[in-house]
Design a protein around this motif. Structure first.
Motif, mmCIF file in Angstrom:
data_model
loop_
_atom_site.group_PDB
_atom_site.id
_atom_site.type_symbol
_atom_site.label_atom_id
_atom_site.label_comp_id
_atom_site.label_asym_id
_atom_site.label_seq_id
_atom_site.Cartn_x
_atom_site.Cartn_y
_atom_site.Cartn_z
ATOM 1 N N THR A 1 12.726 8.450 18.619
ATOM 2 C CA THR A 1 13.231 8.954 17.467
ATOM 3 C C THR A 1 13.925 7.946 16.547
ATOM 4 N N THR A 2 14.638 6.850 16.917
ATOM 5 C CA THR A 2 15.289 5.915 16.391
ATOM 6 C C THR A 2 14.103 4.920 15.864
ATOM 7 N N ILE A 3 13.014 4.734 16.233
ATOM 8 C CA ILE A 3 12.291 4.048 16.006
ATOM 9 C C ILE A 3 11.580 4.665 14.709
ATOM 10 N N GLN A 4 11.220 5.963 14.880
ATOM 11 C CA GLN A 4 10.353 6.680 13.883
ATOM 12 C C GLN A 4 11.450 6.736 12.725
ATOM 13 N N ASN A 5 12.494 6.798 12.829
ATOM 14 C CA ASN A 5 13.462 7.225 11.708
ATOM 15 C C ASN A 5 13.805 5.989 10.786
#
Length: 126
Positions: free
Chosen positions: A103-107
């Motif tokens: 999620t951190t990577i995508q965001n």
């Protein structure tokens, strides 16, 4: 830190402090095995009835998901900075952390990252 001194070297220390010492765009590939945030509250056992130990080491202890997410953002930000423009980062993890890392990577970071969810050790846990 001189880039030549990093070749074939293991750096032992606080990851955020050590990453900040590395020059921008140093690496073609980063392989990351971040803390799993594996702080089990209940006892788990394997099929052979042996106990699964939680990680009680300080480096894997976080006050909350928010503090884990903030740590994750910081180490990923530093990894992106030291990664060459055409580089890739691979991050592995278990079900305890990999979705939060993803999620951190995508965001925040986009498609330069690859995620490997490693389930081999955990699917045998009851």
């Amino acid at each position: 830190m001189n880039v030549k001194t990093l070749k074939n070297k293991i750096i032992n220390g606080d990851s955020l402090k050590e990453l900040k010492k590395i020059p921008d765009e140093t690496f073609d590939l980063i392989f990351a095995d971040p803390p799993y945030n594996l702080q089990l509250k209940k006892e788990l056992s394997r099929p052979d009835r042996s106990k699964v130990d939680a990680v009680n080491d300080k480096w894997d202890q976080f006050e909350s998901f928010k503090s884990y997410d903030e740590f994750t953002f910081e180490w990923l930000k530093e990894c992106k900075r030291i990664l060459k423009k055409d580089g890739t980062i691979w991050a592995i993890g278990s079900y305890h952390n990999i979705f939060r890392v993803g999620t951190t990577i995508q965001n925040h970071f986009g498609s330069i990252f690859r995620i490997w969810y490693h389930s081999c050790c955990f699917k045998k846990i009851r």
